[in-house]
Design a protein around this motif. Structure first.
Motif, PDB file in Angstrom:
ATOM      1  N   GLU A 198       0.831  -1.215   0.000  1.00 33.38           N
ATOM      2  CA  GLU A 198       0.000   0.000   0.000  1.00 33.38           C
ATOM      3  C   GLU A 198       0.861   1.259   0.000  1.00 33.38           C
ATOM      4  O   GLU A 198       0.523   2.240  -0.663  1.00 33.38           O
ATOM      5  CB  GLU A 198      -0.943   0.016   1.208  1.00 33.38           C
ATOM      6  CG  GLU A 198      -2.114  -0.952   1.108  1.00 33.38           C
ATOM      7  CD  GLU A 198      -3.000  -0.734  -0.113  1.00 33.38           C
ATOM      8  OE1 GLU A 198      -3.200   0.417  -0.527  1.00 33.38           O
ATOM      9  OE2 GLU A 198      -3.494  -1.740  -0.659  1.00 33.38           O
ATOM     10  N   GLU A 233       0.584  -2.246   5.393  1.00 38.65           N
ATOM     11  CA  GLU A 233      -0.191  -3.232   4.624  1.00 38.65           C
ATOM     12  C   GLU A 233       0.515  -3.642   3.332  1.00 38.65           C
ATOM     13  O   GLU A 233       0.978  -2.798   2.568  1.00 38.65           O
ATOM     14  CB  GLU A 233      -1.563  -2.635   4.296  1.00 38.65           C
ATOM     15  CG  GLU A 233      -2.470  -3.530   3.452  1.00 38.65           C
ATOM     16  CD  GLU A 233      -2.846  -4.830   4.136  1.00 38.65           C
ATOM     17  OE1 GLU A 233      -3.034  -4.848   5.357  1.00 38.65           O
ATOM     18  OE2 GLU A 233      -2.934  -5.854   3.429  1.00 38.65           O
ATOM     19  N   TYR A 242      -7.111   2.469   3.041  1.00 36.95           N
ATOM     20  CA  TYR A 242      -6.567   1.334   2.274  1.00 36.95           C
ATOM     21  C   TYR A 242      -5.861   0.299   3.144  1.00 36.95           C
ATOM     22  O   TYR A 242      -5.565  -0.792   2.680  1.00 36.95           O
ATOM     23  CB  TYR A 242      -5.579   1.861   1.215  1.00 36.95           C
ATOM     24  CG  TYR A 242      -6.143   3.022   0.433  1.00 36.95           C
ATOM     25  CD1 TYR A 242      -7.084   2.789  -0.569  1.00 36.95           C
ATOM     26  CD2 TYR A 242      -5.814   4.337   0.741  1.00 36.95           C
ATOM     27  CE1 TYR A 242      -7.662   3.849  -1.260  1.00 36.95           C
ATOM     28  CE2 TYR A 242      -6.382   5.408   0.049  1.00 36.95           C
ATOM     29  CZ  TYR A 242      -7.296   5.158  -0.940  1.00 36.95           C
ATOM     30  OH  TYR A 242      -7.879   6.190  -1.618  1.00 36.95           O
ATOM     31  N   ASP A 243      -5.554   0.679   4.372  1.00 45.56           N
ATOM     32  CA  ASP A 243      -4.810  -0.216   5.259  1.00 45.56           C
ATOM     33  C   ASP A 243      -5.568  -0.359   6.573  1.00 45.56           C
ATOM     34  O   ASP A 243      -5.701   0.616   7.319  1.00 45.56           O
ATOM     35  CB  ASP A 243      -3.418   0.380   5.523  1.00 45.56           C
ATOM     36  CG  ASP A 243      -2.667  -0.371   6.626  1.00 45.56           C
ATOM     37  OD1 ASP A 243      -3.041  -1.528   6.927  1.00 45.56           O
ATOM     38  OD2 ASP A 243      -1.711   0.195   7.187  1.00 45.56           O
ATOM     39  N   ARG A 290      -5.622 -10.079   9.373  1.00 50.97           N
ATOM     40  CA  ARG A 290      -5.276  -8.856   8.639  1.00 50.97           C
ATOM     41  C   ARG A 290      -5.702  -8.977   7.173  1.00 50.97           C
ATOM     42  O   ARG A 290      -6.227  -8.038   6.577  1.00 50.97           O
ATOM     43  CB  ARG A 290      -3.772  -8.625   8.754  1.00 50.97           C
ATOM     44  CG  ARG A 290      -3.321  -7.240   8.390  1.00 50.97           C
ATOM     45  CD  ARG A 290      -1.810  -7.118   8.544  1.00 50.97           C
ATOM     46  NE  ARG A 290      -1.116  -7.943   7.590  1.00 50.97           N
ATOM     47  CZ  ARG A 290       0.007  -8.629   7.845  1.00 50.97           C
ATOM     48  NH1 ARG A 290       0.555  -8.623   9.046  1.00 50.97           N
ATOM     49  NH2 ARG A 290       0.582  -9.333   6.906  1.00 50.97           N
ATOM     50  N   ARG A 291      -5.473 -10.178   6.612  1.00 51.79           N
ATOM     51  CA  ARG A 291      -5.843 -10.368   5.200  1.00 51.79           C
ATOM     52  C   ARG A 291      -7.348 -10.247   5.003  1.00 51.79           C
ATOM     53  O   ARG A 291      -7.807  -9.659   4.033  1.00 51.79           O
ATOM     54  CB  ARG A 291      -5.348 -11.736   4.706  1.00 51.79           C
ATOM     55  CG  ARG A 291      -3.850 -11.734   4.592  1.00 51.79           C
ATOM     56  CD  ARG A 291      -3.302 -12.857   3.713  1.00 51.79           C
ATOM     57  NE  ARG A 291      -1.862 -12.733   3.672  1.00 51.79           N
ATOM     58  CZ  ARG A 291      -0.995 -13.718   3.880  1.00 51.79           C
ATOM     59  NH1 ARG A 291      -1.418 -14.954   4.094  1.00 51.79           N
ATOM     60  NH2 ARG A 291       0.300 -13.494   3.841  1.00 51.79           N
ATOM     61  N   LYS A 351      -8.382  -6.723   5.150  1.00 52.35           N
ATOM     62  CA  LYS A 351      -8.017  -5.997   3.926  1.00 52.35           C
ATOM     63  C   LYS A 351      -8.986  -6.315   2.786  1.00 52.35           C
ATOM     64  O   LYS A 351      -9.427  -5.423   2.053  1.00 52.35           O
ATOM     65  CB  LYS A 351      -6.577  -6.349   3.538  1.00 52.35           C
ATOM     66  CG  LYS A 351      -6.106  -5.781   2.206  1.00 52.35           C
ATOM     67  CD  LYS A 351      -6.097  -4.256   2.141  1.00 52.35           C
ATOM     68  CE  LYS A 351      -5.460  -3.760   0.844  1.00 52.35           C
ATOM     69  NZ  LYS A 351      -5.892  -2.371   0.568  1.00 52.35           N
ATOM     70  N   ASP A 361     -11.301  -3.621   0.974  1.00 54.40           N
ATOM     71  CA  ASP A 361     -11.321  -3.456  -0.483  1.00 54.40           C
ATOM     72  C   ASP A 361     -12.748  -3.564  -1.009  1.00 54.40           C
ATOM     73  O   ASP A 361     -13.140  -2.829  -1.913  1.00 54.40           O
ATOM     74  CB  ASP A 361     -10.427  -4.512  -1.163  1.00 54.40           C
ATOM     75  CG  ASP A 361      -8.941  -4.222  -0.956  1.00 54.40           C
ATOM     76  OD1 ASP A 361      -8.589  -3.093  -0.555  1.00 54.40           O
ATOM     77  OD2 ASP A 361      -8.125  -5.147  -1.176  1.00 54.40           O
TER      78      ASP A 361
END
Lengths: 549, 549
Positions: free
Chosen positions: A160, A255, A296-297, B427-428, B431, B435
């Motif tokens: 990111e 990220e 975004y993170d 975390r994934r 994210k 998104d």
């Protein structure tokens, strides 16, 4: 069949050199030894550069963007100048893992074309080359973190931070060296070998953001980003005589970057800018936060850059209602005594602050030994399992800097209950330290707790290979998550530092920079940068109280 | 010799009753059964109160502080009125673990004396009684978290939130019931038994902040604080028809509070206010953040209450440049289908928003099953070790609500490497979800991603004992750390909800409130409270777009 790790390392090492355009390559035999030419900064390096390249690369990032965003300088000429200087830096210091001047120049060309059409920059960092530690994923490059096993594995997406920097108009052109697995204060790995200090090539450039430190100090980059889990931004900043900002957790996006022991959340690693000036560091912070990275993170916090904090601190220092500030200060953390040049630096800053009318009180905090013991427990939670796994994947022989984590007395990872207990101990230590900080209000004449804390970054100036000791000088900050900047203060000088001290010989450190830590509380990046700029101005002999710095 | 756990529980249970002044005690035989009197709110409870007590306790916290900070009402009379009402609530619902009206009245007297001398309040919450979930340490009380083994262990220091609330002028008078070890959506323990729902005493008050939910709904408190690791604020808010705000991590201080599985940092618990109105919830947030809790709690973030965000959102909704907003909405998370009254509530809000001129888009996010599986892994990292240890310390027989964690297939705690991997997976998922949220910009006509997400809090209205299922309706939010408020929408109504559905009989839920989740991104508490107030006004039939709410 996979090639032996030595061949893979050799191939990668050669590939880095081959990525340097022929016109910038040096004959290996032409490079003097460290004994012949220890310091390659300034005039020495300039012999290889055109006058125009020197003009550009000697500029601070804040000056460069004035030129590039106004169209005075093209992105291409700026990029080319820094690429050339970085190529030289690598050939002397081994500071790059990836170098991609062609892609960078393509990007720069695109920026110039945009400027030509629209007569305005693409963003606040239009045409500014930025170097990144080899943890950030950039298309068409590998992120090795120093591991042989990670060579030739280009990422599917960019980090990111990389995407944000591109949106800001920055030009990416290299990734800088790190110690294998990131967990060392010296930068050594089986790919590039050892990253040397440009001020004295017998000495370490620090770690783990050691490639950044070396490259930035040699002005092969005007601005870079490192990461810090225990001093990895601050140690190379100190060793190389530049500024490095260890931000509090979540201020700058992590990220999509790779990491060692990824998912270790007890003492998290953070991203932060490194540069030759406070202005460049601030530019990085303001630009990145202006992009609202928290959109975004998931790990980034919605704390924008707070100009009003800067104004308040600057007003206190230099405004009409100019007031005293109070600083905590210590020379010695009770664990290990710093070398004479470090002690001199602390006393120098004390004197400067007192002369400027501020208050300095002695810092007698809760046990740093306890904090350092807890942080060590955090680093060793998995008993070295991750690092061992990454090493085993290629069969490489670990560099000696990894011995501490590979030879742990126990090979058993901690379990959930033990990790919970460590997290609780950490929180308690943080609270006790916070209470101590708050308690200083009763000792200052400002009526406030101290505004910042100043202390050594390391107990030595840039270390000799294999001699870096006492990471606790920086790790206690990671336990506390305090925003901290390393600021250059002085250099080792035989005439004043040639005193006797245990394990210290001034001749080993000739010319090595000395940088101190200026520590704020959590999320006080704005404040400590103003203070760093103020102190730096005073150290340069300027009238800091005038506010013109 | 330690007494058997049953005796210790009995003694504590009696001690709670004995802490009620004689004048407020009810004869046990006089209390009707749930069949005889399921709903004890409003007129039913008023029969036990003086007119003045009704006048005071029916007021919202924002109205109360107008009266107490202006001197119109004394802290003592307000405290006494809420103490009386709380005493009644406990005798009907079993919602208190600690009750200390004497200490509260002493504090209130001190506040009144201060006001008399200085003719001004001690702080913005001067004289406002506040209830706290039994995790917060208050002097001279125990913090049991429902464990027998924690009875009679008063803390050495008070929680930071408690200290802040006292500084703000609030009066503390009780601690509210929780399920043993906090890890349940129903409130049951061996001390107080089962905490019932004041709207229908056959039903659960939810959990784990179930005592808060029941007490607040019965207006035995104007404002309370709960905690939420998986729905523990939102579920009781929904079951009891009140507002509950799940804040993002670090917004409200947790320092010095007790916890279950303390140190589990993968999915942290958070503190948040609960109350009968958005205004009271906002008052709590503004007041606590006005104290700069980050100076006292290392886990608190320096994000002040941002009035400018409220103004911006209110301006968008009702200002001159009134604009559309876009909401994501789902009825069903793909795991379990909600009961008919819940579906009706979602559709009702959809209709209200569309009528007001806003856009509602269907929410088809990344797999909630995956998020819920990860959160379950986080809760079970220590394989129930902590809860088992606390239970074993007294030998108590666990309540059935703990079966899920006591009967895990594996009794082996996860190790560091497994925990690191879970943190990375979390975390994934965060994210990917982020998104997805960002991607909705391409589906809205506002050009922005959706402004908020609306969905069920639970798949059922207030559950029958032992029948609460599918915590995943709320736990996915904890994985994402999204700021989320539960807002009351409607009540179960046999005439419209008497449809057939699997495992559902409308007669079980007579009168039960239905509350939905209004979900913002991380740290959007200001925004979601404005939206909750706006939607609530519309649901009450007011002209929400006028901005007068």
């Amino acid at each position: 069949m996979t090639k032996p790790w030595q061949q893979r390392a050799e191939a990668k090492r050669c590939a880095i050199i081959e990525s340097i355009p022929q016109k910038w390559r040096l004959l290996v035999d032409s490079i003097p030894t460290a004994d012949e030419q220890p310091d390659i900064t300034g005039p020495y390096l300039h012999q290889f550069l055109e006058q125009r390249e020197i003009e550009i690369t000697e500029c601070d990032a804040t000056v460069i963007i004035q030129k590039t965003t106004s169209g005075e300088w093209s992105a291409v000429e700026v990029t080319e100048a820094f690429c050339h200087r970085a190529a030289l830096a690598h050939q002397y210091l081994n500071c790059l893992h990836e170098f991609f001047p062609e892609a960078a120049l393509e990007d720069a060309n695109r920026l110039d074309a945009h400027f030509k059409v629209h007569q305005k920059p693409t963003g606040p960092l239009h045409g500014l080359p930025i170097s990144l530690k080899d943890q950030f994923n950039i298309k068409n490059t590998s992120t090795t973190m120093g591991y042989i096993s990670h060579i030739d594995q280009p990422p599917t997406t960019e980090s990111e931070l990389v995407l944000l920097l591109r949106s800001l108009g920055a030009v990416l052109y290299c990734k800088t060296s790190v110690p294998t697995g990131l967990m060392s204060g010296e930068t050594a790995n089986n790919i590039i070998g050892y990253t040397w200090n440009p001020r004295n090539r017998h000495l370490s450039s620090g770690g783990s953001s050691g490639g950044e430190g070396a490259l930035l100090a040699l002005k092969g980059s005007p601005l870079g980003f490192g990461t810090d889990i225990g001093g990895s931004i601050r140690v190379p900043a100190a060793f190389n005589g530049i500024y490095g900002l260890r931000t509090s957790v979540g201020r700058i996006p992590y990220e999509g970057a790779e990491n060692s022991m990824d998912g270790q959340n007890t003492v998290p690693s953070v991203v932060g800018p490194m540069a030759g000036s406070v202005g460049a560091v601030r530019l990085a912070m303001k630009s990145v936060l202006g992009m609202e990275p928290w959109v975004y993170d998931p790990g980034s916090l919605p704390i924008p850059w707070r100009g009003e904090v800067e104004e308040r601190i600057k007003g206190l220092l230099c405004g009409e209602a100019k007031g005293k500030m109070a600083f905590g200060m210590f020379e010695d953390d009770g664990i290990m005594k710093p070398h004479p040049p470090i002690l001199r630096a602390v006393r120098l800053v004390r004197e400067v602050l007192v002369t400027l009318g501020h208050e300095v009180i002695d810092w007698k905090p809760p046990s740093h030994a306890e904090g350092c013991s807890l942080v060590y427990d955090a680093y060793t939670l998995d008993a070295g399992h991750d690092i061992n796994t990454q090493l085993a994947a290629s069969g490489e022989t670990p560099v000696p800097q990894l011995a501490w984590i590979l030879n742990l007395p126990s090979k058993t990872p901690k379990n959930a209950s033990e990790i919970f207990a460590l997290n609780v101990s950490k929180r308690r230590w943080q609270k006790v330290y916070m209470d101590y900080w708050n308690s200083t209000a009763s000792r200052t004449t400002t009526g406030r707790p101290v505004d910042a804390l100043i202390c050594p970054t390391t107990i030595m100036a840039a270390a000799l290979p294999g001699k870096h000791v006492h990471p606790g000088s920086t790790t206690f900050v990671n336990m506390l998550d305090y925003s901290t900047v390393t600021l250059p203060v002085t250099h080792v000088d035989e005439s004043v530092d040639g005193v006797e001290a245990e394990g210290y010989d001034v001749r080993d450190y000739e010319g090595a920079p000395v940088g101190l830590q200026l520590i704020g509380r959590q999320y006080e990046e704005e404040k400590i940068l103003v203070l760093a700029e103020y102190i730096s101005a005073a150290l340069r002999g300027e009238d800091a109280n005038s506010g013109h710095w």
